[in-house]
Design a protein around this motif. Structure first.
Motif, short mmCIF file in Angstrom:
data_model
loop_
_atom_site.label_atom_id
_atom_site.label_comp_id
_atom_site.label_asym_id
_atom_site.label_seq_id
_atom_site.Cartn_x
_atom_site.Cartn_y
_atom_site.Cartn_z
N ILE A 219 0.86 -1.18 0.00
CA ILE A 219 0.00 0.00 0.00
C ILE A 219 0.90 1.23 0.00
O ILE A 219 1.96 1.23 0.63
N VAL A 220 0.48 2.29 -0.69
CA VAL A 220 1.24 3.53 -0.67
C VAL A 220 0.28 4.71 -0.49
O VAL A 220 -0.86 4.68 -0.98
N SER A 221 0.72 5.70 0.26
CA SER A 221 0.01 6.97 0.39
C SER A 221 1.03 8.09 0.17
O SER A 221 2.19 7.95 0.55
N VAL A 222 0.59 9.19 -0.43
CA VAL A 222 1.49 10.31 -0.71
C VAL A 222 0.80 11.60 -0.30
O VAL A 222 -0.34 11.87 -0.71
N GLY A 223 1.48 12.41 0.51
CA GLY A 223 0.91 13.70 0.89
C GLY A 223 1.52 14.22 2.18
O GLY A 223 2.20 13.49 2.91
N SER A 289 4.34 3.14 -8.48
CA SER A 289 4.14 2.19 -9.57
C SER A 289 4.29 0.74 -9.13
O SER A 289 3.73 -0.17 -9.75
N ARG A 290 5.04 0.50 -8.04
CA ARG A 290 5.24 -0.86 -7.54
C ARG A 290 4.15 -1.28 -6.54
O ARG A 290 4.10 -2.44 -6.13
N ALA A 291 3.32 -0.34 -6.12
CA ALA A 291 2.29 -0.64 -5.13
C ALA A 291 1.11 -1.38 -5.76
O ALA A 291 0.86 -1.28 -6.97
N ASP A 292 0.40 -2.11 -4.93
CA ASP A 292 -0.85 -2.75 -5.38
C ASP A 292 -2.00 -1.75 -5.38
O ASP A 292 -2.91 -1.85 -6.21
N VAL A 293 -1.97 -0.81 -4.45
CA VAL A 293 -3.06 0.15 -4.33
C VAL A 293 -2.55 1.43 -3.67
O VAL A 293 -1.65 1.39 -2.82
N LEU A 294 -3.08 2.56 -4.08
CA LEU A 294 -2.81 3.84 -3.44
C LEU A 294 -4.00 4.20 -2.56
O LEU A 294 -5.15 4.06 -2.99
N VAL A 295 -3.73 4.66 -1.35
CA VAL A 295 -4.80 5.00 -0.40
C VAL A 295 -4.77 6.48 -0.09
O VAL A 295 -3.72 7.04 0.24
N ILE A 296 -5.95 7.13 -0.17
CA ILE A 296 -6.13 8.51 0.26
C ILE A 296 -7.10 8.47 1.44
O ILE A 296 -8.25 8.04 1.28
N SER A 297 -6.64 8.90 2.60
CA SER A 297 -7.45 8.83 3.82
C SER A 297 -7.95 10.20 4.25
O SER A 297 -8.38 10.38 5.39
N SER A 298 -7.94 11.16 3.36
CA SER A 298 -8.16 12.57 3.70
C SER A 298 -9.57 12.88 4.19
O SER A 298 -10.55 12.25 3.79
N LEU A 299 -9.64 13.92 5.03
CA LEU A 299 -10.92 14.47 5.45
C LEU A 299 -11.56 15.23 4.31
O LEU A 299 -12.79 15.23 4.15
N TYR A 300 -10.76 15.90 3.50
CA TYR A 300 -11.26 16.64 2.35
C TYR A 300 -10.16 16.76 1.32
O TYR A 300 -8.98 16.73 1.63
N GLN A 303 -8.97 18.31 -5.79
CA GLN A 303 -8.62 17.38 -6.86
C GLN A 303 -7.24 16.81 -6.54
O GLN A 303 -6.23 17.28 -7.05
N PRO A 304 -7.17 15.80 -5.67
CA PRO A 304 -5.86 15.26 -5.29
C PRO A 304 -5.14 14.66 -6.49
O PRO A 304 -5.57 13.63 -7.03
N MET A 305 -4.07 15.29 -6.90
CA MET A 305 -3.38 14.86 -8.11
C MET A 305 -2.81 13.46 -7.97
O MET A 305 -2.68 12.73 -8.96
N VAL A 306 -2.48 13.07 -6.74
CA VAL A 306 -1.88 11.76 -6.53
C VAL A 306 -2.80 10.64 -6.99
O VAL A 306 -2.34 9.58 -7.42
N ALA A 307 -4.12 10.85 -6.92
CA ALA A 307 -5.07 9.82 -7.39
C ALA A 307 -4.91 9.60 -8.89
O ALA A 307 -4.80 8.46 -9.37
N ASN A 308 -4.90 10.70 -9.64
CA ASN A 308 -4.74 10.58 -11.09
C ASN A 308 -3.35 10.07 -11.47
O ASN A 308 -3.19 9.32 -12.42
N GLU A 309 -2.34 10.48 -10.70
CA GLU A 309 -0.98 10.01 -10.97
C GLU A 309 -0.89 8.50 -10.78
O GLU A 309 -0.23 7.80 -11.57
N VAL A 317 -7.08 2.99 -6.81
CA VAL A 317 -7.10 3.94 -5.70
C VAL A 317 -8.24 3.61 -4.74
O VAL A 317 -9.37 3.36 -5.17
N ILE A 318 -7.92 3.60 -3.45
CA ILE A 318 -8.95 3.55 -2.41
C ILE A 318 -8.95 4.91 -1.74
O ILE A 318 -7.91 5.39 -1.28
N THR A 319 -10.11 5.55 -1.70
CA THR A 319 -10.19 6.89 -1.13
C THR A 319 -11.40 7.02 -0.22
O THR A 319 -12.42 6.36 -0.43
N THR A 320 -11.26 7.87 0.78
CA THR A 320 -12.40 8.20 1.64
C THR A 320 -13.40 9.04 0.83
O THR A 320 -13.07 9.62 -0.20
N ASN A 321 -14.61 9.13 1.35
CA ASN A 321 -15.72 9.71 0.58
C ASN A 321 -15.91 11.20 0.88
O ASN A 321 -16.87 11.60 1.51
N TYR A 322 -14.99 12.04 0.39
CA TYR A 322 -15.17 13.48 0.42
C TYR A 322 -15.93 13.89 -0.85
O TYR A 322 -16.08 13.07 -1.78
#
Length: 386
Positions: A219-223, A289-300, A303-309, A317-322
């Motif tokens: 799993i990878v997260s960036v921010g 690129s080596r991760a199985d999934v990218l996770v965004i756990s943000s409150l808000y 347009q998080p660019m890391v999702a599109n990247e 991508v797994i993301t919270t529901n903002y």
């Protein structure tokens, strides 16, 4: 050709800095020459940005007034004296007025532009309002109520009334800005963040030797390590994964004020070998690129660019529901939008790792993702026309 100046506070890790770099690169490719003023010459993207735009000299008085205390030595004795005088002025008079005076004096030395673009909300927008130009444009990369908490409605109205156009990067951000400042609602428009897919893919192929991908699930997260990214919630979800017997490693790329708190939480949960804080990286893409999934756990997010990247690199991508999540992720096709809780995040990850068919479908869906900058650059060029 119009003379165009972009203004930003600094170019460190973050969506607005990455977006600016992409915009400058794409404008250069389209034959549009621009100047760039960075209020403080710091950040990992500074050198890259200077290659595709004319970087103006740093204004030492402005920079030394806003830099971190740990970097004040870079400006020598005059910088230290300037910082000390500013501290005295802030104590005996209004802090905002003291900063505004520095903004005004610095802006007096910047002239001759047709278009000035404040590409980051906050200090850059406050500063750029004082630069003389025929047209001024403000960019907003987040949700209105999130960056205006310490300002009055009157202050925001006064500030944004100086700008002919206010660009938001996501539909949810447009709606939030228009609700928050209806007096200038007719000036607000939508231009999504640009992405340089070729550069992202090329950078993802660079060697990455200091991390061993020695587990089945990565799993990878960036921010930034800040409260609104809710990495504490992510760590508690990671603990539940371990309790469920799922083997994984979770790499978190970024730095920030919450680092020490997150370090303590990781130790408290005994996840030192599972959740790894990697710090900020100039090039996160080989890891993503080596991760199985990218996770965004943000409150808000806007347009998080890391999702599109991540999707450009074929990573779901797994993301919270903002509010803007559904504009980024097609739930069930190239990712999952989960409840904003540790239970919701844990359930989504558990489903992803334990259901091989579902995981395969999401990874295949990520490969369908494409990103076209044509309309973005066209909208920008139309906006700066006279």
């Amino acid at each position: 050709m119009s003379r165009i100046l972009f203004v930003a506070q600094r170019l460190g890790l973050g969506g607005s800095a990455s977006s600016l770099l992409n915009m400058l690169e794409l404008l250069e490719q389209s034959g549009c020459k621009v100047d760039l003023f960075i209020m403080e010459h710091s950040g990992m993207y500074l050198e890259q940005a200077s290659r595709c735009a004319n970087l103006l000299p740093e204004a030492w008085r402005l920079a030394s007034s806003m830099c971190e205390p740990s970097t004040i030595k870079r400006y020598g004795l005059r910088g230290l004296v300037n910082r000390s005088l500013l501290s005295i002025k802030c104590k005996i008079s209004d802090k905002k007025q003291a900063r505004e005076l520095i903004y005004q004096k610095t802006a007096e030395n910047i002239d001759g532009y047709d278009v000035v673009i404040a590409y980051q909300e906050g200090a850059a927008t406050n500063f750029a309002r004082y630069i003389r130009a025929k047209k001024k444009i403000a960019w907003v990369h987040t949700i209105y109520e999130r960056f205006t908490q310490n300002s009055t409605h009157e202050e925001m109205h006064s500030l944004y009334s100086e700008y002919e156009k206010i660009v938001c990067v996501a539909p949810a951000a447009v709606a939030a800005f228009q609700r928050g400042l209806p007096e200038v609602a007719d000036r607000v428009c939508l231009i999504p963040n640009p992405l340089n897919s070729k550069r992202i893919i090329a950078m993802s192929k660079q060697p990455q030797d200091d991390i061993a991908f020695d587990v089945e699930n990565v799993i990878v997260s960036v921010g930034r390590l800040s409260k609104e990214k809710q990495y504490d919630m992510a760590i508690r979800a990671a603990e539940k994964l371990q309790t469920a017997g799922i083997s994984y490693k979770w790499y978190i790329i970024g730095d920030g004020a919450e680092k020490s708190n997150l370090d303590l939480l990781i130790k408290e949960k005994k996840l030192e070998n599972r959740v790894i804080l990697l710090g900020a990286r100039n090039n996160p893409y080989p890891i993503v690129s080596r991760a199985d999934v990218l996770v965004i756990s943000s409150l808000y997010e806007a347009q998080p660019m890391v999702a599109n990247e991540a999707l450009i690199l074929d990573v779901p991508v797994i993301t919270t529901n903002y509010p803007s999540a559904m504009t980024l992720v097609q739930c069930g096709h190239n990712g999952i939008i989960c409840d904003m809780s540790e239970e919701g995040l844990h359930f989504a990850l558990k489903q992803f790792f334990l259901d091989a068919g579902y995981q395969k479908r999401l990874k295949e869906g990520a490969k369908d993702f494409t990103y076209d900058n044509t309309d973005i650059i066209k909208a920008f060029l139309n906006m700066i026309k006279f």
